[in-house]
Design an enzyme around this catalytic site. Structure first.
Site, PDB file in Angstrom:
ATOM      1  N   LYS A 172     -11.530   0.988  -2.040  1.00  0.00           N
ATOM      2  CA  LYS A 172     -10.536   1.501  -2.975  1.00  0.00           C
ATOM      3  C   LYS A 172     -11.089   1.483  -4.400  1.00  0.00           C
ATOM      4  O   LYS A 172     -11.973   2.269  -4.693  1.00  0.00           O
ATOM      5  CB  LYS A 172      -9.238   0.747  -2.774  1.00  0.00           C
ATOM      6  CG  LYS A 172      -8.560   1.320  -1.522  1.00  0.00           C
ATOM      7  CD  LYS A 172      -7.952   0.394  -0.572  1.00  0.00           C
ATOM      8  CE  LYS A 172      -7.572   1.131   0.702  1.00  0.00           C
ATOM      9  NZ  LYS A 172      -7.108   0.246   1.743  1.00  0.00           N
ATOM     10  N   SER A 183       0.793  -1.226   0.000  1.00  0.00           N
ATOM     11  CA  SER A 183       0.000   0.000   0.000  1.00  0.00           C
ATOM     12  C   SER A 183       0.825   1.276   0.000  1.00  0.00           C
ATOM     13  O   SER A 183       0.374   2.301  -0.473  1.00  0.00           O
ATOM     14  CB  SER A 183      -0.967  -0.004   1.181  1.00  0.00           C
ATOM     15  OG  SER A 183      -0.294  -0.301   2.385  1.00  0.00           O
ATOM     16  N   HIS A 214      -5.273  -3.241  -2.945  1.00  0.00           N
ATOM     17  CA  HIS A 214      -4.886  -2.282  -3.980  1.00  0.00           C
ATOM     18  C   HIS A 214      -4.709  -2.905  -5.364  1.00  0.00           C
ATOM     19  O   HIS A 214      -4.426  -2.196  -6.324  1.00  0.00           O
ATOM     20  CB  HIS A 214      -3.585  -1.578  -3.591  1.00  0.00           C
ATOM     21  CG  HIS A 214      -3.699  -0.824  -2.312  1.00  0.00           C
ATOM     22  ND1 HIS A 214      -4.253   0.425  -2.242  1.00  0.00           N
ATOM     23  CD2 HIS A 214      -3.372  -1.167  -1.052  1.00  0.00           C
ATOM     24  CE1 HIS A 214      -4.231   0.835  -0.982  1.00  0.00           C
ATOM     25  NE2 HIS A 214      -3.719  -0.116  -0.235  1.00  0.00           N
TER      26      HIS A 214
HETATM   27  C1  LIG Z   1      -7.045   0.017   3.084  1.00  0.00           C
HETATM   28  C2  LIG Z   1      -6.424  -1.297   3.406  1.00  0.00           C
HETATM   29  C3  LIG Z   1      -7.028  -2.160   4.310  1.00  0.00           C
HETATM   30  C4  LIG Z   1      -8.195  -1.749   5.156  1.00  0.00           C
HETATM   31  O1  LIG Z   1      -9.366  -1.720   4.431  1.00  0.00           O
HETATM   32  P1  LIG Z   1     -10.575  -0.825   4.983  1.00  0.00           P
HETATM   33  O2  LIG Z   1     -11.762  -1.353   4.288  1.00  0.00           O
HETATM   34  O3  LIG Z   1     -10.218   0.575   4.602  1.00  0.00           O
HETATM   35  O4  LIG Z   1     -10.620  -1.024   6.463  1.00  0.00           O
HETATM   36  C5  LIG Z   1      -6.487  -3.422   4.466  1.00  0.00           C
HETATM   37  N1  LIG Z   1      -5.383  -3.795   3.779  1.00  0.00           N
HETATM   38  C6  LIG Z   1      -4.753  -2.968   2.923  1.00  0.00           C
HETATM   39  C7  LIG Z   1      -3.535  -3.438   2.209  1.00  0.00           C
HETATM   40  C8  LIG Z   1      -5.258  -1.692   2.720  1.00  0.00           C
HETATM   41  O5  LIG Z   1      -4.627  -0.858   1.915  1.00  0.00           O
END
Ligand SMILES: *Cc1c(COP(=O)(O)O)cnc(C)c1O
Length: 390
Positions: A242, A183, A211
């Site tokens: 995302k 990320s 991602h």
């Molecule tokens: C954003 C993210 C999460 C968390 O997801 P949410 O739905 O925002 O709680 C988990 N793992 C990764 C790699 C992320 O980038």
């Protein structure tokens, strides 16, 4: 009233954090998430959102949300195992099982909860979890919560993962855990090698593709489609906040894993199901993610434009083929200053400092979206040319 000792300790820690340039705060956004946002009252060109396909405010997704809202109201009213599991949730789970090619899918309210739930739900004290050092905080937290033995390997280092697997040989169950796309770095995990090592050492694999999903692969199938992984699939966590432009998350796996999570994952059991309208919106989003490959193609064109331009300017973009294109700065205060300078010129990027990333690797996290136009990338490059000090 006089301050308790721990209160003055808190104040001291806050002051230190401020002095070190590590203080965080939320900005106030008005209006829709998009390429142009109003933040703290100022109009900005944003390279700081995870809405990679430009779906967060898509009219069809809004409509699906509103229609479901009219039919089912707002709150789900209860946890999934009570009366919170609506037909929309059920349909979304079925659609995601087909999309991922896995037997079953279980929805979670957030990605954070999916990650702590899946690790804690599957492992116990006698097991071992082996994680990439740069894994998302929620995966590391899930490991700690599980009481399993914690082992980490240096980022994407397969020979050291191999060594660590030998160390773990005596333990009962082994689970290798990795982000699909990292990320804060944007690079893609070496999944085929991870799967080979897992097979060799009889370990399970869990991939968090927050991602990659929607962004990688012809149909947005993420890192698994990217590598055309056909045999044994890892347990997959995907999130909707995302590329899908909505909210929530899921775990895709075989029937036995999903049944185990339903019985044992506390972050699934002890929480209210997401509003059914969110599931309806995500169903609409899933259709667009699968069908509209042009969004991924546009995104890849913008990525190429940025990387070509940055190379010409001698800017140290980190190696990445994904929507996350970090510019490595190193020093915390220098990163802060550059980020703030860009902001003065109306350009918004993520300013990422420790402890989110390792010490001396502060960076600007530039994220691109299919909604960016070529002229937006030019504006970013011009601003970087002006503000970046070699
Ligand atoms: C954003 C993210 C999460 C968390 O997801 P949410 O739905 O925002 O709680 C988990 N793992 C990764 C790699 C992320 O980038």
């Amino acid at each position: 009233m006089s301050q308790l000792p721990w209160q003055s300790q808190l104040q001291h820690a806050l002051n230190e954090r401020k002095a070190a340039g590590l203080y965080r705060r939320s900005r106030l956004r008005d209006g829709e998430q998009g390429v142009e946002v109003v933040l703290d009252g100022q109009k900005m060109l944003s390279f700081s959102s995870n809405d990679y396909l430009g779906l967060a405010a898509h009219p069809l997704i809004k409509k699906a949300f509103i229609d479901a809202l009219e039919r089912e109201g707002v709150g789900s009213g209860a946890a999934h195992l009570l009366t919170g599991h609506s037909r929309y949730h059920h349909q979304l789970e079925e659609a995601l099982a087909e999309f991922t090619g896995q037997q079953r899918v279980l929805l979670f309210s957030t990605g954070y909860m999916a990650n702590i739930g899946v690790i804690d739900g599957l492992l116990s004290k006698t097991d071992v979890v082996i994680q990439d050092k740069l894994n998302h905080a929620s995966l590391l937290d899930g490991g700690r919560l599980s009481d399993a033995q914690q082992i980490r390997y240096p980022h994407a280092d397969m020979s050291l993962l191999h060594q660590r697997m030998h160390t773990a040989a005596g333990s009962r169950n082994k689970l290798i855990v990795s982000d699909g796309v990292f990320s804060m770095d944007g690079d893609i995990a070496p999944l085929p090698e991870i799967m080979d090592l897992a097979e060799q050492h009889k370990a399970g694999v869990l991939i968090d593709d927050a991602h990659g999903l929607g962004v990688l692969g012809q149909h947005g199938g993420g890192v698994i489609e990217h590598y055309a992984l056909s045999r044994q699939k890892p347990i997959l966590v995907g999130t909707f906040g995302k590329a899908f432009g909505t909210a929530g998350a899921f775990v895709a796996a075989d029937d036995m894993v999903i049944e185990t999570l339903i019985q044992q994952a506390r972050s699934f059991i002890y929480t209210t199901a997401q509003p059914p309208a969110i599931a309806a919106a995500t169903l609409a989003s899933l259709k667009l993610v699968k069908a509209e490959n042009w969004r991924r193609e546009t995104l890849q064109q913008r990525i190429k434009q940025l990387r070509d331009g940055a190379a010409q300017l001698g800017l140290p973009l980190m190696p990445s083929q994904t929507a996350i294109q970090p510019l490595l700065i190193g020093d915390d205060k220098k990163a802060l200053k550059l980020g703030q300078d860009l902001e003065k010129h109306g350009i918004l990027v993520g300013i990422i400092r420790p402890p989110t990333v390792p010490k001396n690797t502060a960076r600007l996290r530039i994220t691109l979206s299919a909604s960016h136009e070529a002229v937006h990338i030019d504006q970013l490059l011009h601003a970087l040319e002006r503000s970046y000090v070699h």
